[in-house]
Scaffold this motif. Structure first.
Motif, mmCIF file in Angstrom:
data_model
loop_
_atom_site.group_PDB
_atom_site.id
_atom_site.type_symbol
_atom_site.label_atom_id
_atom_site.label_comp_id
_atom_site.label_asym_id
_atom_site.label_seq_id
_atom_site.Cartn_x
_atom_site.Cartn_y
_atom_site.Cartn_z
ATOM 1 N N GLU B 306 1.081 -0.907 0.279
ATOM 2 C CA GLU B 306 -0.075 0.206 0.114
ATOM 3 C C GLU B 306 1.067 0.808 -0.175
ATOM 4 O O GLU B 306 0.790 2.092 -0.713
ATOM 5 C CB GLU B 306 -1.063 0.142 1.007
ATOM 6 C CG GLU B 306 -1.823 1.579 1.236
ATOM 7 C CD GLU B 306 -2.379 1.870 2.245
ATOM 8 O OE1 GLU B 306 -3.342 1.325 2.172
ATOM 9 O OE2 GLU B 306 -1.565 2.550 3.103
ATOM 10 N N SER B 307 1.971 1.289 0.753
ATOM 11 C CA SER B 307 2.931 2.128 1.369
ATOM 12 C C SER B 307 3.594 2.795 -1.158
ATOM 13 O O SER B 307 3.401 4.000 -1.096
ATOM 14 C CB SER B 307 3.547 2.412 1.718
ATOM 15 O OG SER B 307 3.419 2.358 3.403
ATOM 16 N N LEU B 310 1.187 3.924 -3.113
ATOM 17 C CA LEU B 310 1.185 5.443 -2.848
ATOM 18 C C LEU B 310 2.101 6.208 -2.977
ATOM 19 O O LEU B 310 1.615 7.315 -3.682
ATOM 20 C CB LEU B 310 -0.108 6.020 -1.588
ATOM 21 C CG LEU B 310 -1.002 5.246 -1.212
ATOM 22 C CD1 LEU B 310 -1.555 5.092 -0.003
ATOM 23 C CD2 LEU B 310 -2.236 5.629 -1.989
ATOM 24 N N LEU B 311 3.162 5.617 -2.641
ATOM 25 C CA LEU B 311 4.473 6.418 -3.257
ATOM 26 C C LEU B 311 4.395 6.737 -5.079
ATOM 27 O O LEU B 311 5.234 8.169 -5.638
ATOM 28 C CB LEU B 311 5.382 5.994 -2.938
ATOM 29 C CG LEU B 311 6.282 5.945 -1.103
ATOM 30 C CD1 LEU B 311 7.222 5.114 -0.535
ATOM 31 C CD2 LEU B 311 6.573 7.631 -0.791
ATOM 32 N N ASN B 314 2.109 8.875 -6.247
ATOM 33 C CA ASN B 314 1.937 11.024 -5.989
ATOM 34 C C ASN B 314 3.164 10.856 -7.036
ATOM 35 O O ASN B 314 3.451 11.735 -6.968
ATOM 36 C CB ASN B 314 3.270 10.885 -4.192
ATOM 37 C CG ASN B 314 3.516 11.819 -3.809
ATOM 38 O OD1 ASN B 314 2.997 12.989 -3.660
ATOM 39 N ND2 ASN B 314 4.686 12.983 -3.628
#
Lengths: 144, 397
Positions: B306-307, B310-311, B314
């Motif tokens: 998930e991280s 999302l990175l 971005n």
């Protein structure tokens, strides 16, 4: 959006990432099966937490919560830090976590408790064990 | 830079499909059930679209194609119809696999509550369900075998021809959820002994909200909803005319370029895959050879995807972890669990699915940013640190 701007900002630009060498207190909670592993180290000088750092295996909520809590507990006494470190407070301060990610806030708070408990133990400071979560409080049980 | 690499979730509508659809919103808007010429013209266009679909999948007759709202509805209708036909002859056993889409699994679960017995075959660790495994589960009272053509998360292609032959030999109906495969792989429902096949337009650059179900002549479909006589009373309700026209335009365009597109996606995919697999602590999920050409399912040890997603988001890159349908859950998907992805890796799973509009430059951008983000997340992962410690201590021993 899955996360609000406050959470995203804390996730994308986390503060206090890393480990304090020769820390005064250290705690690690969670497991890869649960989805989050949070490790926290603190420096305590004259009963004040002067530094707190974290490392995390987890999603954006875990990283954001850890970044936020390490900023919040600085310049507080361990007792104050314990009272601040609740998942409800974190959820409020960050403007609301998605329900499925609330457990990340719980892990982060338990890491704070574990680090402070470790500091107390090392320094022979007495405490009520019921003030600390006794093991993982999130689910009924996991493989680990 | 913006890079869309989540083409298994949905695809961009092609220009050809969009242009084909436009007149059907405001010029050719008559109801195809009307007997006036405006209506009949639309009915002809729908049937032309039906013929296009039939030709592409090798159906004997256009009338074997029923237009639906998409893959989920088609899967529901196919399975419920076969179950109904089976029950009429006292056959209440259905075979499927444990890594099907929820449109199949949840329908089977509903039938289970109604007294059907369901056998779910676990795929092998490569994400394949063999014909032998299916054959071993077939019984006297088996009404249906439903095995997906290609998996939506890990992209593995199932031995459909082999499974179709097993079903035909045993006189069992065979359904395949071809939502990920249609227009990406050559399908021939007659040669492959497929009795029921589901597809959805938005997975091959057609519009959302439209799909279809192939049902071999003689395989009666049960209605899921009641109403008028549209689609030979198999699917009541005024037809989604622009959708049907867009679906046919998209299918035609995709099929004409199927081999060229597949080769192109393969070259892009292998470029990305080879670079990402060079990252220590990474593994490919699912068979490399029997795999959709645009699919990369890769897991990284020591981080949570998930991280990572999302990175990447971005940085302008749209990718996913598993199926878009499961994104609310924080648990690893049933697909990854059922092929036995090790627990050290399972949470770090990234799904990159390429499509015809992706470029070489985008592939380089994906490689650079995934590599950077993986390294960044690992730089403060206690799990990664411990795993490396263990690895170096093994090396010393």
């Amino acid at each position: 959006m899955l996360y609000n701007d406050v959470i995203l900002e804390n996730f994308l630009h986390p503060e206090n990432v890393g480990e304090i060498e020769n820390a005064d207190g250290a705690g690690e909670v969670g497991s890869i099966s649960c989805g989050d592993v949070v490790s926290l180290t603190i420096r305590v000088e004259n009963n004040i937490i002067t530094n707190a750092k974290f490392t995390v295996f987890g999603g954006a909520a875990a990283i954001a919560c850890a970044s936020f809590i390490t900023k919040t507990i600085r310049n507080r006494t361990p007792e104050e830090a314990l009272s601040i470190a609740s998942s409800g407070e974190l959820d409020r301060a960050l403007g609301g976590l998605p329900a499925a990610r609330l457990k990340s806030a719980v892990f982060v708070c338990e890491a704070v408790q574990a680090a402070i408990k470790n500091y107390y133990d090392r320094n022979g400071i007495g405490y009520d064990p019921f003030d600390f979560a006794l093991g993982c409080s999130i689910c009924d049980g996991c493989e680990e | 830079m913006y890079v869309y690499a989540d083409n298994a979730a949905t695809t961009k509508l092609s220009e050809a499909a969009k242009m084909a659809m436009l007149p059907y919103f405001d010029e050719l808007y008559a109801n195809p059930s009307s007997i006036h010429s405006s209506g009949q013209k639309i009915k002809d266009d729908i049937n032309q679209a039906r013929q296009t679909v039939a030709d592409v999948i090798g159906a004997a007759q256009a009338s074997e194609i029923t237009f639906t709202s998409g893959g989920t509805e088609s899967d529901n209708q196919a399975i419920i119809s076969a179950a109904t036909l089976g029950a009429e002859r006292g056959k209440k056993h259905i075979i499927s696999s444990s890594f099907e889409h929820h449109a199949v699994l949840h329908t089977l679960n509903k039938l289970k509550k109604q007294g059907f017995e369901i056998t779910l075959i676990d795929p092998d660790p490569n994400g394949i369900v063999s014909g032998e495994k299916v054959a071993a589960e077939i019984r006297e009272d088996t009404a249906l075998v439903s095995i997906m053509y290609a998996n939506n998360e890990i992209g593995t292609i199932q031995p459909i021809t082999e499974i179709g032959a097993v079903c035909r030999k045993n006189g069992v109906l065979f359904h395949t959820d071809a939502v990920q495969a249609a227009c990406h792989l050559h399908i021939d429902v007659q040669k492959q002994n497929i009795d029921l096949l589901s597809f959805s337009a938005h997975k091959f650059h057609g519009p959302k909200g439209i799909g279809g179900l192939y049902a071999r002549r003689g395989t009666a479909l049960s209605r899921l909803i009641e109403g008028g006589g549209q689609e030979k009373s198999r699917r009541p309700g005024t037809e989604n005319v622009p959708g049907i026209i867009g679906l046919a335009a998209a299918i035609k365009e995709a099929y004409e370029n199927i081999d060229k597109e597949s080769a192109y996606l393969l070259s892009l995919r292998d470029k990305i895959l080879n670079s990402l697999l060079a990252i220590p602590g990474s593994r490919l999920n699912g068979d490399l050879q029997n795999r959709l050409s645009g699919n990369i399912s890769i897991s990284f040890e020591g981080l949570d995807s998930e991280s990572l997603i999302l990175l990447l988001d971005n940085k302008g890159i749209s990718v996913s972890n598993g199926s878009a349908c499961n994104s609310a859950s924080t648990q690893p998907s049933h697909v990854l669990r059922n092929i036995g992805v090790p627990k050290e890796y399972i949470r770090g799973t990234l799904r990159i699915t390429l499509g015809r509009y992706n470029t070489e430059e985008e592939a380089d951008y994906i490689i650079a940013n995934v590599t950077e983000s993986v390294n960044y997340l690992r730089s403060f992962s206690p799990v990664w640190k411990n795993s490396r410690k263990e690895e170096s201590s093994y090396a010393v021993q």
